[in-house]
Design a protein around this motif. Structure first.
Motif, PDB file in Angstrom:
ATOM      1  N   ASN A 144      10.428 -18.243  -1.160  1.00 53.22           N
ATOM      2  CA  ASN A 144      10.368 -19.506  -1.905  1.00 53.22           C
ATOM      3  C   ASN A 144       8.987 -19.694  -2.537  1.00 53.22           C
ATOM      4  OD1 ASN A 144      13.002 -20.154  -1.336  1.00 53.22           O
ATOM      5  ND2 ASN A 144      12.508 -21.496   0.388  1.00 53.22           N
ATOM      6  N   ALA A 145       7.941 -19.314  -1.789  1.00 52.86           N
ATOM      7  CA  ALA A 145       6.577 -19.439  -2.314  1.00 52.86           C
ATOM      8  C   ALA A 145       6.376 -18.497  -3.494  1.00 52.86           C
ATOM      9  CB  ALA A 145       5.560 -19.146  -1.216  1.00 52.86           C
TER      10      ALA A 145
ATOM     11  N   ALA B  74       8.784 -17.329  -5.432  1.00 50.93           N
ATOM     12  CA  ALA B  74       9.616 -17.837  -6.519  1.00 50.93           C
ATOM     13  C   ALA B  74       8.942 -19.019  -7.217  1.00 50.93           C
ATOM     14  CB  ALA B  74      10.986 -18.243  -5.985  1.00 50.93           C
ATOM     15  N   ASP B  75       8.320 -19.896  -6.444  1.00 50.96           N
ATOM     16  CA  ASP B  75       7.621 -21.049  -7.015  1.00 50.96           C
ATOM     17  C   ASP B  75       6.507 -20.578  -7.934  1.00 50.96           C
ATOM     18  OD1 ASP B  75       6.840 -23.765  -7.396  1.00 50.96           O
ATOM     19  OD2 ASP B  75       5.281 -23.508  -5.878  1.00 50.96           O
TER      20      ASP B  75
ATOM     21  N   LYS C 293      -0.768 -21.550  -6.607  1.00 53.84           N
ATOM     22  CA  LYS C 293       0.572 -21.026  -6.309  1.00 53.84           C
ATOM     23  C   LYS C 293       0.517 -19.512  -6.112  1.00 53.84           C
ATOM     24  CE  LYS C 293       3.034 -24.641  -8.904  1.00 53.84           C
ATOM     25  NZ  LYS C 293       3.669 -25.292  -7.752  1.00 53.84           N
TER      26      LYS C 293
ATOM     27  N   TRP D  92      16.218 -10.559  -3.697  1.00 53.61           N
ATOM     28  CA  TRP D  92      16.291 -11.975  -3.336  1.00 53.61           C
ATOM     29  C   TRP D  92      17.503 -12.281  -2.462  1.00 53.61           C
ATOM     30  CZ3 TRP D  92      12.006 -14.622  -4.619  1.00 53.61           C
ATOM     31  CH2 TRP D  92      11.207 -14.097  -5.648  1.00 53.61           C
TER      32      TRP D  92
ATOM     33  N   HIS E 281      16.860 -10.816   1.060  1.00 48.52           N
ATOM     34  CA  HIS E 281      15.587 -11.263   1.637  1.00 48.52           C
ATOM     35  C   HIS E 281      14.741 -10.057   2.066  1.00 48.52           C
ATOM     36  CE1 HIS E 281      17.323 -15.498   2.759  1.00 48.52           C
ATOM     37  NE2 HIS E 281      17.413 -15.202   1.472  1.00 48.52           N
TER      38      HIS E 281
ATOM     39  N   LYS F 103      12.668 -16.530   4.203  1.00 52.39           N
ATOM     40  CA  LYS F 103      13.023 -17.306   3.018  1.00 52.39           C
ATOM     41  C   LYS F 103      11.862 -18.155   2.543  1.00 52.39           C
ATOM     42  CE  LYS F 103      16.542 -20.475   1.229  1.00 52.39           C
ATOM     43  NZ  LYS F 103      17.775 -21.257   1.556  1.00 52.39           N
ATOM     44  N   ALA F 104      11.063 -18.683   3.478  1.00 54.12           N
ATOM     45  CA  ALA F 104       9.934 -19.532   3.091  1.00 54.12           C
ATOM     46  C   ALA F 104       8.931 -18.768   2.233  1.00 54.12           C
ATOM     47  CB  ALA F 104       9.254 -20.088   4.339  1.00 54.12           C
TER      48      ALA F 104
END
Length: 202
Positions: free
Chosen positions: A152-153, A155-156, A97, A126, A129, A148-149
């Motif tokens: 998201n990575a 954030a994951d 990750k 966030w 963006h 955003k992608a």
């Protein structure tokens, strides 16, 4: 290792700058045409030691000196090669990750490895963006829109992979002590690790 034992060194902690420098000078006498490989291997070796808390110095200044090459510098990765590189990163593990988020950010933003290593949690807006930071090399402020992608990575990784640590840097080591990277060398090592996959066979 023979060079270390010949100098009476039995522990990594005993390695000094002069030992590395003398080794480079000595090996250049017989491997002058392959010094680029020698320097690369030394970088990877000390990067590994630092990552696993076996040593405290990666000798970056010594091993970053420009060297003459007998071949052309490789072209930048194509979009297809970048996709292949990102696709080979396993995202199930916490390390994966982190690596995926860091490499995805690098591919989309063009940020230097040092700036990714020093990226702080509060540098990320966030809602807008955006990433807002001061570049390490130029000391200039920079605002980068981030898809955003990619967020998201990141954030994951922060929510599901990042170790519990008081360190405020986004990307941290996954072996105790869990702290942020000192410089961009470790980010570069992550890139090289996945570059060993057959990215350039396309």
């Amino acid at each position: 290792m023979k060079s270390l034992t010949d100098n009476g060194i039995t522990s990594f902690e005993d390695i000094q700058t002069e030992h590395v420098r003398n080794f480079i000078v000595k090996i250049s006498e017989t491997r002058s045409k392959s010094m680029d490989d020698v320097i690369y291997t030394l970088r990877a070796f000390f990067c590994y030691l630092c990552e696993n808390d076996l040593y405290h110095d990666n000798f970056w200044m010594l091993l970053a000196a420009p060297r003459c090459r007998d071949h052309h510098v490789r072209n930048c990765l194509s979009s297809e090669e970048i996709s292949l590189l990102l696709g080979c990163i396993g995202r199930e593990s916490s390390d994966g990750k982190r690596d995926f988020a860091a490499m995805y950010l690098a591919a989309v933003s063009g940020l230097r490895a040092g700036d990714i290593a020093s990226l702080m949690l509060n540098d990320i807006d966030w809602k807008k963006h955006e990433i807002r930071l001061v570049q390490g090399k130029t000391s200039e402020p920079l605002i980068i829109p981030v898809p955003k992608a990619v967020l998201n990575a990141i954030a994951d990784y922060i929510l599901n992979g990042r170790p519990e640590t008081p360190d405020k840097k986004v990307f941290v080591r996954h072996c105790a002590p869990f702290r942020g990277y000192h410089d961009g060398v470790s980010i570069s090592c992550i890139f090289r690790k996945y570059l060993k996959n057959p990215v350039r066979s396309m």
